[in-house]
Design a protein around this motif. Structure first.
Motif, PDB file in Angstrom:
ATOM      1  N   ASP A 450       0.921  -1.316  -0.081  1.00 53.91           N
ATOM      2  CA  ASP A 450      -0.212  -0.071   0.079  1.00 53.91           C
ATOM      3  C   ASP A 450       1.006   1.288   0.101  1.00 53.91           C
ATOM      4  N   SER A 451       2.094   1.018   0.810  1.00 57.54           N
ATOM      5  CA  SER A 451       2.703   2.717   0.848  1.00 57.54           C
ATOM      6  C   SER A 451       3.493   2.608  -0.523  1.00 57.54           C
ATOM      7  N   LYS A 452       3.976   1.586  -1.291  1.00 53.97           N
ATOM      8  CA  LYS A 452       4.705   1.697  -2.514  1.00 53.97           C
ATOM      9  C   LYS A 452       3.631   2.288  -3.469  1.00 53.97           C
ATOM     10  N   ALA A 453       2.199   2.118  -3.197  1.00 54.70           N
ATOM     11  CA  ALA A 453       1.260   2.839  -4.177  1.00 54.70           C
ATOM     12  C   ALA A 453       0.959   4.091  -3.661  1.00 54.70           C
ATOM     13  N   GLY A 454       1.576   4.670  -2.640  1.00 55.73           N
ATOM     14  CA  GLY A 454       1.158   5.909  -2.091  1.00 55.73           C
ATOM     15  C   GLY A 454       0.106   6.058  -1.348  1.00 55.73           C
ATOM     16  N   LYS A 455      -0.453   4.716  -0.666  1.00 53.43           N
ATOM     17  CA  LYS A 455      -1.779   4.577  -0.152  1.00 53.43           C
ATOM     18  C   LYS A 455      -1.823   4.781   1.314  1.00 53.43           C
ATOM     19  N   GLU A 456      -0.680   5.055   1.883  1.00 47.77           N
ATOM     20  CA  GLU A 456      -0.520   5.100   3.348  1.00 47.77           C
ATOM     21  C   GLU A 456      -0.218   7.007   3.586  1.00 47.77           C
ATOM     22  N   ALA A 457      -1.114   7.451   4.542  1.00 52.14           N
ATOM     23  CA  ALA A 457      -0.769   8.820   5.107  1.00 52.14           C
ATOM     24  C   ALA A 457       0.494   9.051   5.778  1.00 52.14           C
ATOM     25  N   MET A 458       0.810   8.063   6.838  1.00 47.01           N
ATOM     26  CA  MET A 458       2.057   8.102   7.471  1.00 47.01           C
ATOM     27  C   MET A 458       2.148   6.802   8.163  1.00 47.01           C
ATOM     28  N   ILE A 459       3.662   6.507   7.916  1.00 48.21           N
ATOM     29  CA  ILE A 459       4.151   5.159   8.243  1.00 48.21           C
ATOM     30  C   ILE A 459       5.504   5.301   8.668  1.00 48.21           C
ATOM     31  N   ILE A 460       5.997   4.175   9.365  1.00 46.84           N
ATOM     32  CA  ILE A 460       7.123   4.182   9.713  1.00 46.84           C
ATOM     33  C   ILE A 460       7.952   2.924   9.201  1.00 46.84           C
ATOM     34  N   ILE A 461       9.126   3.316   8.526  1.00 46.66           N
ATOM     35  CA  ILE A 461       9.719   2.413   7.507  1.00 46.66           C
ATOM     36  C   ILE A 461      11.202   2.751   7.762  1.00 46.66           C
ATOM     37  N   GLY A 462      12.210   1.735   7.463  1.00 42.90           N
ATOM     38  CA  GLY A 462      13.627   1.784   7.557  1.00 42.90           C
ATOM     39  C   GLY A 462      14.186   1.353   6.306  1.00 42.90           C
ATOM     40  N   TRP A 463      15.551   1.262   6.249  1.00 41.53           N
ATOM     41  CA  TRP A 463      16.466   1.069   5.008  1.00 41.53           C
ATOM     42  C   TRP A 463      17.720   0.349   5.479  1.00 41.53           C
ATOM     43  N   ALA A 464      17.933  -0.914   5.126  1.00 43.17           N
ATOM     44  CA  ALA A 464      19.310  -1.430   5.320  1.00 43.17           C
ATOM     45  C   ALA A 464      20.085  -1.662   4.021  1.00 43.17           C
ATOM     46  N   PRO A 465      21.418  -1.135   4.188  1.00 48.48           N
ATOM     47  CA  PRO A 465      22.139  -0.832   3.139  1.00 48.48           C
ATOM     48  C   PRO A 465      22.444  -2.150   2.120  1.00 48.48           C
ATOM     49  N   ASP A 466      22.570  -2.168   0.936  1.00 44.28           N
ATOM     50  CA  ASP A 466      22.863  -3.164   0.124  1.00 44.28           C
ATOM     51  C   ASP A 466      24.608  -2.865  -0.104  1.00 44.28           C
ATOM     52  N   TYR A 467      24.978  -1.940  -0.045  1.00 43.34           N
ATOM     53  CA  TYR A 467      26.471  -1.614  -0.386  1.00 43.34           C
ATOM     54  C   TYR A 467      26.744  -0.284   0.523  1.00 43.34           C
ATOM     55  N   ALA A 468      27.950  -0.188   0.783  1.00 40.95           N
ATOM     56  CA  ALA A 468      28.346   0.676   1.790  1.00 40.95           C
ATOM     57  C   ALA A 468      28.943   2.084   1.185  1.00 40.95           C
ATOM     58  N   ASP A 469      27.850   2.656   0.566  1.00 43.54           N
ATOM     59  CA  ASP A 469      27.973   3.814   0.004  1.00 43.54           C
ATOM     60  C   ASP A 469      26.960   4.746   0.162  1.00 43.54           C
ATOM     61  N   PRO A 470      27.046   6.052   0.559  1.00 40.84           N
ATOM     62  CA  PRO A 470      25.934   6.977   0.955  1.00 40.84           C
ATOM     63  C   PRO A 470      24.828   6.809  -0.103  1.00 40.84           C
ATOM     64  N   ASP A 471      25.080   6.987  -1.509  1.00 36.21           N
ATOM     65  CA  ASP A 471      24.048   6.989  -2.361  1.00 36.21           C
ATOM     66  C   ASP A 471      22.899   5.960  -2.099  1.00 36.21           C
ATOM     67  N   ASN A 472      23.314   4.765  -1.504  1.00 36.45           N
ATOM     68  CA  ASN A 472      22.234   3.779  -1.178  1.00 36.45           C
ATOM     69  C   ASN A 472      21.168   4.253  -0.294  1.00 36.45           C
ATOM     70  N   PHE A 473      21.606   5.389   0.496  1.00 36.18           N
ATOM     71  CA  PHE A 473      20.580   5.752   1.355  1.00 36.18           C
ATOM     72  C   PHE A 473      19.999   7.053   0.804  1.00 36.18           C
ATOM     73  N   VAL A 474      20.725   8.026   0.505  1.00 37.55           N
ATOM     74  CA  VAL A 474      20.294   9.302   0.092  1.00 37.55           C
ATOM     75  C   VAL A 474      19.543   9.250  -1.066  1.00 37.55           C
ATOM     76  N   HIS A 475      19.770   8.431  -2.298  1.00 40.54           N
ATOM     77  CA  HIS A 475      19.000   8.398  -3.277  1.00 40.54           C
ATOM     78  C   HIS A 475      17.638   7.900  -2.954  1.00 40.54           C
ATOM     79  N   THR A 476      17.692   6.690  -2.154  1.00 31.98           N
ATOM     80  CA  THR A 476      16.490   6.048  -1.810  1.00 31.98           C
ATOM     81  C   THR A 476      15.420   6.903  -0.997  1.00 31.98           C
ATOM     82  N   PHE A 477      15.897   7.676  -0.025  1.00 31.49           N
ATOM     83  CA  PHE A 477      15.009   8.482   0.760  1.00 31.49           C
ATOM     84  C   PHE A 477      14.891   9.685   0.294  1.00 31.49           C
ATOM     85  N   TYR A 478      15.512  10.437  -0.627  1.00 31.61           N
ATOM     86  CA  TYR A 478      15.552  11.713  -0.503  1.00 31.61           C
ATOM     87  C   TYR A 478      15.235  12.349  -2.366  1.00 31.61           C
ATOM     88  N   HIS A 479      15.646  11.348  -3.157  1.00 32.21           N
ATOM     89  CA  HIS A 479      15.329  11.784  -4.764  1.00 32.21           C
ATOM     90  C   HIS A 479      13.782  11.483  -5.044  1.00 32.21           C
TER      91      HIS A 479
END
Length: 570
Positions: A450-479
């Protein structure tokens, strides 16, 4: 059959003696193992096994997240302005099948990942690096066999050559991900896998290979080979033909034990060397003779409240208006609402009550142990007066005057998420009696979809890295095109530009400056509420050697010890 005859009694012996043998490692956790096929590995349970039976070209050096060292490669060089990488491969390396590893195996392994690139796998980021797109050939018709073949090939000297369409500063880190392990081509084909040719490649695009022939019967170059696997137990034994130093641990037993109490009793008795633990509050149950608790370990996940600026589920909007009985779909598009919510969360109380004082309030959604993390950036603090001030500005005063009813969900069974939601609810409702926050538990898989489809108003979710580079987080969350963008509806032109610039330069200082700009801008526009990061710990039997802060690397999937099995002993 000899291997089965040897290992099966070992399991019985360990139970009878209530102590694991000196040459045997027993690990108990609650997780299933979805696959042993490297091209499909995208979870820690699978990764913790595959990284010990397969190997990648590169690996992380010790506990470092920034230094890489050769593994199946012996060295590499960059050319063509950082768009070509040429790897020298280790000689005389044997697969578990007895076949000798060649450059053809390495090229086949990476091409197979580019060909399959299943939505359930982690190959989107290597495809992004080598083909310029994270999509597979079914979704992106510009992908051809020629592009795949050119992206990775062997030259006349037997070297493995990668040709990137543009500079990717994270490329080497991506190659250390266990999904890029080198597989035994001849063995794979014998198991019914892709034959490696142009003639058949389209038949394999996007396939779900979790239960592939290679998953059932793997053949890697790693220090351990699989002997037996069923729904509850996996047995592995040291590979006698391993090219590297022979490991002290000869047998590894992975047991699925869903009950936390049973795992705790097992490590107390000595039936298990390492276990999956519960939250920090349960550590007091494990203190005692023969057990070591290694604390203050790095946390490489990032978690936040997402405030969706374009809610696509009318059922969550109530009246759909700012009349006290609902919210409009664009409720969180007003920065004053987002700032008010950010000031309404009690970060210090969360650290004290949930993390028992062992928590860190970060300045951005990037682990503080990662390169690119900006320390000198403002953070929000709990301030009811500031929250009230911004609520009064929101939507021209209508939020304060009319109130709202917000419905937010958290993952069912996630006690920390429930507590965070309750803290936020309590503080917001205390600011104005017209403010209502309704929270509810929701099944994780449903909430993800549902959240992937934009159907949640507010949720708590996290991200664990695939590789140790900041882009794996920064692009994921902010772009605005990041993996989590549909969940937040957040878009900022300046942030997009800075993230894109950071993706296209190998200058570390410049990248760090750009990430600091992202962090500062994020504080100003408040797209997320950053949940404090807990401090990690691990629990193991004291006789187990090789576990320490100096060797613990959080990028190792077997994060209970932060090491490979081959580096442990008793």
């Amino acid at each position: 059959m000899k291997k089965l005859a040897f290992l099966a009694p070992m399991l019985l012996i360990s139970a009878a003696l209530a102590a694991t043998p000196k040459d045997t490692l027993v690990y108990q956790n609650s997780a299933d193992i979805p696959t042993l096929d490297p091209t499909m590995v995208y979870d820690t349970a699978s990764g913790s096994i595959t990284e010990n039976i397969y190997e990648t070209l590169l690996t992380y050096k010790g506990a470092s997240l920034t230094e890489l060292e050769p593994l199946l490669a012996t060295g590499w060089k960059e050319s063509n302005a950082g768009k070509t990488y040429t790897f020298d491969l280790r000689k005389n390396v044997k697969f578990h099948s007895g076949n000798t590893m060649t450059c053809d195996d390495a090229a086949y392994s990476i091409r197979r990942n580019l060909v399959v690139n299943s939505p359930e796998s982690g190959n989107w980021f290597i495809s992004e690096a080598l083909l310029g797109t994270g999509s597979n050939a079914n979704d992106d018709k510009t992908i051809t066999w020629d592009r795949i073949a050119k992206a990775v090939s062997c030259n006349n000297a037997g070297q493995l050559v990668f040709n990137l369409p543009k500079v990717d500063p994270a490329f080497l880190a991506k190659m250390a991900y266990t999904g890029q392990s080198i597989v035994d081509k001849a063995h794979a084909i014998k198991q019914g896998e892709w034959d490696g040719t142009e003639r058949t490649w389209k038949e394999w695009v996007g396939k779900d290979l979790n239960d592939s022939g290679l998953s059932k019967n793997p053949s890697g170059t790693g220090a351990y080979q699989i002997v037996r696997r069923d729904a509850n137990t996996l047995l592995a034994r040291a590979f006698p033909g391993y090219w590297g130093q022979k490991p002290a641990i000869q047998n590894v037993i992975i047991q699925k034990v869903p009950e936390q109490a049973a795992r705790y009793e097992a490590i107390k008795r000595g039936d298990a060397d390492i276990i999956e633990t519960g939250p920090r509050s349960t550590l007091s149950q494990l203190q005692g003779p023969g057990i070591t608790i290694l604390d203050d370990l790095p946390n490489t996940t990032a978690t936040a409240f997402f405030m969706n600026q374009n809610v696509k589920d009318p059922g969550l909007l109530g009246s759909g208006k700012l009349d006290g009985r609902g919210i409009p779909a664009n409720f969180f598009s007003d920065v004053n609402v987002r700032r008010a919510f950010s000031y309404a969360f009690d970060y210090e109380r969360y650290i004290k009550e949930v993390q028992l004082g062992k928590g860190i309030q970060r300045t951005m959604l990037l682990p503080d142990s990662f390169p690119g993390y900006a320390k000198d950036v403002k953070t929000y603090k709990y301030d009811a007066k500031q929250a009230e001030s911004y609520f009064k500005r929101a939507f021209g005063g209508d939020v304060w005057k009319n109130g709202f009813t917000l419905r937010m969900n958290y993952r069912a069974g996630a006690a920390a998420s429930q507590t965070a939601a309750e803290l936020l609810k309590r503080n917001i409702e205390a600011i104005n009696p017209k403010f209502k926050v309704e929270i509810g538990a929701k099944q994780w898989s449903t909430m993800l979809n549902d959240s992937k489809a934009g159907k949640e108003a507010m949720i708590i979710i996290g991200w664990a890295p695939d590789y140790a580079d900041p882009d794996n987080f920064v692009h994921t969350f902010y772009h605005s095109e990041g993996y989590y963008s549909p969940r937040s509806g957040f878009s900022d032109r300046s942030i997009d530009a800075w993230v894109n610039q950071a993706r296209n330069t190998t200058n570390t200082a410049k990248r760090n400056q750009l990430y600091k700009l992202v962090a500062n801008r994020s504080f100003a526009v408040a797209p997320f509420i950053y949940i404090p990061a807990g401090v990690n710990f691990t629990v193991y039997r004291s006789e187990l050697k090789g576990v320490s802060k100096n060797t613990y690397n959080p990028m190792t999937s077997f994060s209970a010890t932060g090491t490979f099995w081959k580096d442990l002993s008793k």
